[in-house]
Design a protein around this motif. Structure first.
Motif, PDB file in Angstrom:
ATOM      1  N   MET A  23      42.921  27.662  -3.799  1.00  0.00           N
ATOM      2  CA  MET A  23      42.923  29.004  -4.677  1.00  0.00           C
ATOM      3  C   MET A  23      41.473  29.584  -4.151  1.00  0.00           C
ATOM      4  O   MET A  23      40.798  28.853  -3.906  1.00  0.00           O
ATOM      5  N   ASN A  24      42.086  30.918  -3.946  1.00  0.00           N
ATOM      6  CA  ASN A  24      40.078  31.476  -4.165  1.00  0.00           C
ATOM      7  C   ASN A  24      39.811  32.036  -5.880  1.00  0.00           C
ATOM      8  O   ASN A  24      41.370  32.723  -6.877  1.00  0.00           O
ATOM      9  N   ILE A  25      39.112  31.646  -6.441  1.00  0.00           N
ATOM     10  CA  ILE A  25      38.588  31.156  -7.693  1.00  0.00           C
ATOM     11  C   ILE A  25      37.134  32.480  -7.889  1.00  0.00           C
ATOM     12  O   ILE A  25      36.043  32.224  -7.927  1.00  0.00           O
ATOM     13  N   LEU A  26      37.782  33.308  -9.231  1.00  0.00           N
ATOM     14  CA  LEU A  26      36.187  33.823  -9.512  1.00  0.00           C
ATOM     15  C   LEU A  26      35.538  33.574 -11.288  1.00  0.00           C
ATOM     16  O   LEU A  26      37.016  33.195 -11.684  1.00  0.00           O
ATOM     17  N   ILE A  27      34.434  33.062 -10.677  1.00  0.00           N
ATOM     18  CA  ILE A  27      33.904  32.810 -11.937  1.00  0.00           C
ATOM     19  C   ILE A  27      33.081  33.521 -12.085  1.00  0.00           C
ATOM     20  O   ILE A  27      31.808  34.865 -11.906  1.00  0.00           O
ATOM     21  N   VAL A  28      32.779  34.408 -13.973  1.00  0.00           N
ATOM     22  CA  VAL A  28      32.367  35.278 -14.275  1.00  0.00           C
ATOM     23  C   VAL A  28      31.921  35.049 -15.255  1.00  0.00           C
ATOM     24  O   VAL A  28      32.006  34.287 -16.408  1.00  0.00           O
ATOM     25  N   ASP A  29      30.278  34.444 -15.904  1.00  0.00           N
ATOM     26  CA  ASP A  29      29.448  34.314 -16.533  1.00  0.00           C
ATOM     27  C   ASP A  29      28.197  34.813 -15.998  1.00  0.00           C
ATOM     28  O   ASP A  29      27.918  34.976 -16.031  1.00  0.00           O
ATOM     29  N   ASP A  30      27.567  35.246 -17.736  1.00  0.00           N
ATOM     30  CA  ASP A  30      26.234  35.868 -17.593  1.00  0.00           C
ATOM     31  C   ASP A  30      25.552  34.838 -17.574  1.00  0.00           C
ATOM     32  O   ASP A  30      24.075  34.852 -17.127  1.00  0.00           O
TER      33      ASP A  30
END
Length: 447
Positions: A2-9
Motif C-alpha cells: 500500500m501507499n501510506i500517508l503519515i500526517v503528524d506535526d
C-alpha cells in the motif's frame, strides 16, 4: 504494498513510523500539517492515511472530513491521546477505519494496517466479480454485502480462473450449487457445459454408469450406448454434489479418472480422454471421514486443492434485509416487512440457511392478509423464537452475538429511535451508532 500517508506535526513520530513501515515494504509519504497532507493526497495514489488527531493548523477531524470529500473510499487510522474514548468514537463516525492511542504500539499498528490491506484487496476482488456479473449478464449472483460474503466472493474470483479442483463446503441451504455455478461462469470454461451429479441420489449399482457411461449390452437394460457425466462435461465443469455420499467402491475409480484424465465406459476396455474441471461439494466433514476410514485420503486431497467454505446465514445476519428484498423482487411481491418483523427475522438462527429464509418468505407473502407483514404474520417458529445464538464455542463470537441481540432488542422496543434505545442501554447515541456500524446493524427506522 500500500501507499501510506503519515500526517503528524512531530518529526520524531513521523520518522519513527516511516522507518518502521518502510522496513515492512510499504511506500511512505509524510506531511507535518493538514495543508501539506492535502497537497500530497492530491498528487499521490494514497490508499491509507495515518493521522494525528492534534495538529496546529487543523485537527484530525477536519483533515479526515476533507480527505473523505476528495476520496470517500480512502482508508484511515487516527492516532489519539491516551484514554480519549469520545474522540475515538467521533473519528470512527467520520469514517476512520480504526484508531490507536499514543504511544503507538508498532506491532498493533502493523496488525491494523495488514487487516485494512486485506480488506482493500478483497474489495477489489468483489468489485471485479460484480463488474463481470453485470457486464456479462450472468444468471448467478450471491446476495449480500457483509464481510463473510465479500471474503467468499474474493476466494471465488481468485479460484475460478485456475484449472484446479475446488471443494465447496457448507451447511445445507447455504448455496453450494450457486457457488459452483459462479466458479464455472467466471472461469475460462464458461462457454462449456456445466453438468451436475447429486451423489446422494444415485443408486450404488448405477454409480459407475452415471459417472463414466456404458456400452450397449453392458448390463440388463443397457439397450444403447450412454455417455456419463464426465463425457457430458467435457470442456466444461462437472459439479459433484454431496461428495461425502460417494460409495467407497467408486472412490478409487473416481480418483483414477481424475489422475489420468480418462474414463472407461462400463462394458468397454477402450479409454476415453476427457477434459473436465471438477467442483465438488459436501456438507459433511470429509477430513473426519478420512480419519474414520470412510473416505479415501488420496481422493480427499485430490478434491481439496482449493477449498471454499460458505458461511452459514447466522454468521452474516446483516445480509438478511438484503436477501428479503431480493426474494420479494424474485416473486414479484409488493409486500414489505415492518421493523418488528425484520428484527424478529434477524434474531432467528436459520438452521436451514438461505434456503429456509426463501421458503419462509414464500410462505409468509402467500398467507399474509396485508401487504405490510408484521410479526403476527411470521411462521410460529420465527414468531415465538426467543433464544440466543448459542452455537459458537468461541467466546468472542458469543459475546458479539449477545451484544447484537441486546442492541436489536432495545431498538425494536423503542421503534428504532436510537436516542431512546441508547438511553435504555445506558450508552450515548454516538456509541450506539458506532456499535451498530461495527456489528453490521442497519438503521431500519423511518426514513
Amino acid at each position: 504494498m500500500m501507499n501510506i500517508l503519515i500526517v503528524d506535526d512531530e518529526e520524531m513520530q513521523r520518522t519513527m513510523l516511516q522507518g518502521f513501515l518502510e522496513k515492512q515494504g510499504y511506500r511512505i509519504f509524510t506531511a507535518a500539517d493538514g495543508a501539506r497532507a492535502l497537497r500530497v493526497f492530491m498528487e499521490q495514489p494514497i490508499e491509507l492515511v495515518l493521522l494525528d488527531h492534534r495538529m496546529p493548523d487543523m485537527n484530525g477531524d477536519e483533515l479526515m472530513e476533507k480527505i473523505k470529500e476528495i476520496s470517500p473510499t480512502v482508508r484511515a487510522i487516527m492516532i489519539t491521546a491516551y484514554g480519549a474514548v469520545d474522540t475515538a468514537v467521533r473519528v470512527m463516525r467520520l469514517g476512520a477505519d480504526d484508531f490507536l492511542e499514543k504511544p503507538v504500539d508498532l506491532e498493533a499498528l502493523l496488525d491494523k494496517i495488514r487487516r485494512i490491506e486485506d480488506e482493500v484487496l478483497v474489495a477489489g476482488d468483489v468489485e471485479e466479480v460484480q463488474e463481470i456479473i453485470a457486464s456479462e449478464d450472468l444468471p448467478v449472483r450471491l446476495v449480500g454485502s457483509s464481510r463473510p460474503i465479500q471474503d467468499l466472493l474474493s476466494v471465488i474470483q481468485r479460484a475460478a480462473p485456475t484449472p484446479w479442483t475446488v471443494l465447496v463446503r457448507g451447511e445445507t441451504g447455504t448455496g453450494k450449487e450457486l457457488v459452483a455455478r459462479l466458479v464455472h461462469l467466471l472461469s475460462p470454461r464458461k462457454n462449456g457445459p456445466f453438468i451436475e451429479l447429486n451423489c446422494a441420489a444415485v443408486p450404488e449399482n448405477l454409480f459407475e454408469s452415471e459417472l463414466f457411461g456404458h456400452e450397449k449390452g453392458a448390463f440388463t437394460g443397457a439397450d444403447r450406448r450412454r455417455r456419463g457425466v464426465f463425457e457430458l462435461a467435457d470442456g466444461g465443469t462437472l459439479f459433484l454434489d454431496e461428495t461425502g455420499e460417494l460409495p467407497q467402491a467408486m472412490q478409487a475409480k473416481l480418483l483414477r479418472a481424475l489422475q489420468e484424465n480418462t474414463i472407461t465406459r462400463v462394458g468397454s476396455e477402450q479409454p476415453v480422454p476427457v477434459d473436465v474441471r471438477i467442483v465438488a461439494a459436501t456438507n459433511r466433514d470429509l477430513k473426519e471421514m478420512v480419519e474414520k476410514n470412510m473416505f479415501r485420503e488420496d481422493l480427499y486431497y485430490r478434491l481439496n486443492v482449493i477449498e471454499i467454505e460458505i458461511p452459514p446465514l447466522r454468521q452474516r445476519k446483516e445480509d438478511i434485509p438484503e436477501l428479503i428484498e431480493f426474494f420479494l423482487r424474485k416473486y414479484n411481491s409488493r409486500s414489505r416487512f415492518d421493523n418488528q418483523a425484520l428484527a424478529q427475522l434477524t434474531k432467528y438462527n436459520f438452521p436451514g440457511n438461505v434456503r429456509e429464509l426463501e421458503h419462509i418468505i414464500q410462505r409468509t407473502i402467500t398467507l399474509a392478509r396485508s401487504s405490510v407483514i408484521t410479526v403476527r404474520d411470521l411462521p410460529p417458529e420465527i414468531r415465538n423464537f426467543r433464544g440466543r445464538s448459542g452455537g459458537s464455542s468461541n467466546l468472542a463470537e458469543r459475546l458479539t452475538e449477545v451484544e447484537r441481540e441486546m442492541i436489536l432488542d432495545s431498538l425494536e422496543e423503542h421503534n428504532w429511535i436510537q436516542t431512546r434505545a441508547a438511553e435504555a442501554l445506558g450508552i450515548s447515541e454516538r456509541v450506539l451508532r458506532y456499535r451498530m456500524d461495527k456489528l453490521g446493524i442497519k438503521n431500519q427506522g423511518r426514513k
